[in-house]
Enzyme design. Sequence first.
Site: not given
Ligand code: ADP
Ligand code: F6P
Length: 324
Positions: A15, A25, A76, A107, A129, A131, A133, A158, A175, A220
């Site tokens: 995302g 940059r 993704r 992650d 991100t 999130d 997280d 509000r 998420r 509210h």
């Molecule tokens: P974020 O990086 O925000 O957690 P995603 O979980 O969608 O977002 O992961 C982003 C991209 O990283 C995925 O679309 C994929 O290309 C790659 N990725 C995710 N998990 C794996 C994995 N287990 N092994 C290799 N590449 C991965």
């Molecule tokens: O990781 C950022 C985020 O916006 C989360 O908060 C949400 O669950 C997810 O991405 C949504 O992903 P997508 O852009 O694939 O709908």
Amino acid sequence: MAKEIKTIGVLTSGGDAPGMNAAIRAVVRKGIANGVKIKGIKKGYQGLLNEEIIDLEKQNVSDIIQRGGTILGTARCSEFRTLEGQQAGAGICKKHGIDGIVVIGGDGSYKGAQALSKQGINTIGVPGTIDLDIACTEYTIGFDTAINTAMDAIDKVRDTSSSHERCSIIEVMGRDAGYIALWCGVANGAEDILLPEKYDYNEQNIINNIINNRKRGKTHHIIINAEGIGHSTSMARRIEAATGIETRATILGYMQRGGNPTCKDRFYASIMGAYAADILCQGKTNRVVGYQHGEFLDFDIDEALAMKKDISEYQYEVSRILSM
Ligand code: ADP
Ligand code: F6P
């Protein structure tokens, strides 16, 4: 001996998050200052597999620090989860003379970086991100902008909620994590804050809370609901039926990912991007940049992915007391 790094690539993955451009940059400018060439890889791992690779000079990253989104695009890519995809990606890096890559994402993106590292391409992750997280870091690029955007939007809801004496359920992103909900819940003075890490799915407690507040004269009732719990629209219907008080759901959605990054996001992104370029140029690999106790640090990706993070008990307790 550490591998000599002559050319580094940079990509954004998963995302998008406000501040990613500031990080790009910083990678470009610090990398060039360190004497390496920089290549931008468009659309995350998908763009790598499609060989969407461009040269980046200092001037190519002018006028982007203030912009939301990512100039490189993001995606993704399911193919990159396979060994064949990862081997193909490493082969494309070698073909283009890319010795190492900075991956800006969450992650999931680090797992891709870890896989590339195993294939001989030095990789460094930067936490991007909204999130918040990622366990190894107290800060992720985009979180500050997202909570400020959400906070402003919740203030607006509000106003109308008070005028109509309604109950409002406002769903924020995150998420599976409740950080955006917790921060906005406290900052917006919400009456109920529902976090996936804590919620007991007992709607009767919320209903009792609304009825009691109304009896005390509150006009509210703001409920911040985290995306990880979801179902805000059906929750609103049930609450309205049980309380007799008009209840509306607002799902803030992607507006939380957009907009100009705050000063804090620009600053953290700049330092983290520069730090990533530095350790990549030093020949480090399979590392992720983090921020803890006032310091920028780096961790082994395998260890970072194994770390756990949870909502602070104290912060949660305070949020509950303040919302009463
Ligand atoms: P974020 O990086 O925000 O957690 P995603 O979980 O969608 O977002 O992961 C982003 C991209 O990283 C995925 O679309 C994929 O290309 C790659 N990725 C995710 N998990 C794996 C994995 N287990 N092994 C290799 N590449 C991965
Ligand atoms: O990781 C950022 C985020 O916006 C989360 O908060 C949400 O669950 C997810 O991405 C949504 O992903 P997508 O852009 O694939 O709908």
